[in-house]
Design a protein around this motif. Sequence first.
Motif, mmCIF file in Angstrom:
data_model
loop_
_atom_site.group_PDB
_atom_site.id
_atom_site.type_symbol
_atom_site.label_atom_id
_atom_site.label_comp_id
_atom_site.label_asym_id
_atom_site.label_seq_id
_atom_site.Cartn_x
_atom_site.Cartn_y
_atom_site.Cartn_z
ATOM 1 N N PRO A 204 52.449 61.737 30.347
ATOM 2 C CA PRO A 204 51.494 60.743 30.865
ATOM 3 C C PRO A 204 52.191 59.561 31.530
ATOM 4 O O PRO A 204 51.706 59.024 32.521
ATOM 5 C CB PRO A 204 50.729 60.306 29.617
ATOM 6 N N ILE A 205 53.318 59.152 30.977
ATOM 7 C CA ILE A 205 54.221 58.169 31.566
ATOM 8 C C ILE A 205 55.629 58.733 31.397
ATOM 9 O O ILE A 205 55.978 59.191 30.307
ATOM 10 C CB ILE A 205 54.130 56.796 30.866
ATOM 11 N N GLN A 206 56.414 58.712 32.449
ATOM 12 C CA GLN A 206 57.765 59.262 32.334
ATOM 13 C C GLN A 206 58.689 58.217 31.707
ATOM 14 O O GLN A 206 59.131 57.272 32.363
ATOM 15 C CB GLN A 206 58.284 59.700 33.699
ATOM 16 N N GLY A 207 58.979 58.398 30.420
ATOM 17 C CA GLY A 207 59.751 57.410 29.689
ATOM 18 C C GLY A 207 61.221 57.386 30.045
ATOM 19 O O GLY A 207 61.761 56.361 30.465
ATOM 20 N N GLN A 239 56.905 60.683 23.391
ATOM 21 C CA GLN A 239 57.233 59.256 23.467
ATOM 22 C C GLN A 239 55.996 58.385 23.630
ATOM 23 O O GLN A 239 55.924 57.289 23.076
ATOM 24 C CB GLN A 239 58.206 58.979 24.628
ATOM 25 N N THR A 240 55.013 58.844 24.376
ATOM 26 C CA THR A 240 53.856 57.981 24.681
ATOM 27 C C THR A 240 52.791 58.012 23.601
ATOM 28 O O THR A 240 51.927 57.130 23.558
ATOM 29 C CB THR A 240 53.207 58.408 26.007
ATOM 30 N N LEU A 249 46.698 58.201 21.741
ATOM 31 C CA LEU A 249 47.337 59.082 22.707
ATOM 32 C C LEU A 249 47.168 58.488 24.092
ATOM 33 O O LEU A 249 46.101 57.960 24.416
ATOM 34 C CB LEU A 249 46.720 60.485 22.660
ATOM 35 N N ALA A 250 48.179 58.587 24.930
ATOM 36 C CA ALA A 250 48.104 58.001 26.268
ATOM 37 C C ALA A 250 47.023 58.653 27.118
ATOM 38 O O ALA A 250 46.497 58.027 28.040
ATOM 39 C CB ALA A 250 49.467 58.104 26.961
ATOM 40 N N LEU A 349 53.352 48.848 24.460
ATOM 41 C CA LEU A 349 54.730 48.457 24.161
ATOM 42 C C LEU A 349 55.732 49.501 24.653
ATOM 43 O O LEU A 349 56.771 49.734 24.043
ATOM 44 C CB LEU A 349 54.895 48.203 22.660
ATOM 45 N N LEU A 350 55.418 50.125 25.777
ATOM 46 C CA LEU A 350 56.359 50.968 26.515
ATOM 47 C C LEU A 350 56.539 50.311 27.881
ATOM 48 O O LEU A 350 55.742 50.522 28.806
ATOM 49 C CB LEU A 350 55.835 52.390 26.660
ATOM 50 N N LEU A 351 57.566 49.483 28.004
ATOM 51 C CA LEU A 351 57.762 48.650 29.188
ATOM 52 C C LEU A 351 59.156 48.874 29.770
ATOM 53 O O LEU A 351 60.043 49.417 29.111
ATOM 54 C CB LEU A 351 57.585 47.171 28.832
#
Length: 411
Positions: A204-207, A239-240, A249-250, A349-351
């Motif tokens: 969903p977001i590439q960490g 991760q997300t 869940l993202a 808090l995934l920045l």
Amino acid sequence: MSALTLERPASAQSARLMDLEAQFGARNYKPLDVVLTRGAGVHVWDVDGRRYLDCLSAYSAVNQGHCHPKILEAMVAQAGRLTLTSRAFRNDQLAPFYEELCALTNSHKALPMNSGAEAVESALKVARKWGYEVKGIADDQAEIIVCAGNFHGRTLSIVGFSTDPVSRQGFGPFTPGFKVVPFGDAAALEAAITPDTAAFLVEPIQGEAGVIMPPAGYLKAARDLCTKHRVLLILDEIQTGLGRTGKLLAEEHEGVEADLTLLGKALSGGFYPVSAVLSNAEAMSVLKPGEHGSTFGGNPLACAVARAALKVLMEEGLVENAARVGARLQASLAAIASPAVKEVRGRGLLLAVELHEEAGPARRLCEALRGRGLLCKETHDHTVRIAPPLVLTEAQADWIAEQFDAELRAL
């Protein structure tokens, strides 16, 4: 004055431990030169007693904070009763774990594994088998679509469809059957789908790629395309997931449900390797006894720890806290007036703070922040990922922004 000028040399104890690591360990990591010995909440301490605020959370494995007492209590209690049976026998922790995890995530079935990479490999096997037995793809012709910039683990099959040359170089030949499309491009996804496409695997977001955000509506478009073309949507939420983005869940940010959802890392709160493949009933029904398994997957110790970790997430409001405190921290970081900063991005808090190339490598910034008592890690040369435990307070978020402000102005 930059914190780099204030950095104290490593103590004799730290230096000895780092020398031993270099002498006897495989050199497949390049950690910051800090040797940690204890953790509690958002903080960790090194062997010399210096305290740091952890802004990595073991790549989002410690969402509940370091050494959460309730998870620790559950682990110690279970370790004194029964740790491992293998799946040759049943245990009294597995069924409640299934029930609680599926109820929390609105899933029909769960497949427990150990590491995140194992969850990914398991989902790939399920998707191929579903493609042959349910969709009717000809034997050995199933394709799985993935995205450029992906990170799904380090096994041979997974690195084979990575676009990161460092991950791939020297490890071929690779498993066939994967097709790569640009991340965030729904049109490219649709163009890549054929009658032989079994699944689309995406974060969903590439960490690891640097907290890369897709365009708004991308996941919804991917869900619609997968439904239209009878393709399984696999969301890697290792991760997300579990509160990191301010939702459990993202996928919830766009109101979609995947056919297969992958969890790991924070599923145990950092105490034990636990991962899971969540699924609708149709996809998971293709697995029969003897076709897939793991000696440790679903063991009673893992299940007891995971049950406690999930309970902490929900009872302590950590998902909501991630949304609220994350928005505050992102706004504070975005307000820093530094020409070194190219972009601040993320969710919850995934920045990430991405630097202009002229500002130099992000490693230098991470080393400077370490001198201020803040532990971050660079990714892809010019980006610093920021992912503290979800127990972070507003005051601690403000302190993080202050440390970044001081060092970014110095850059």
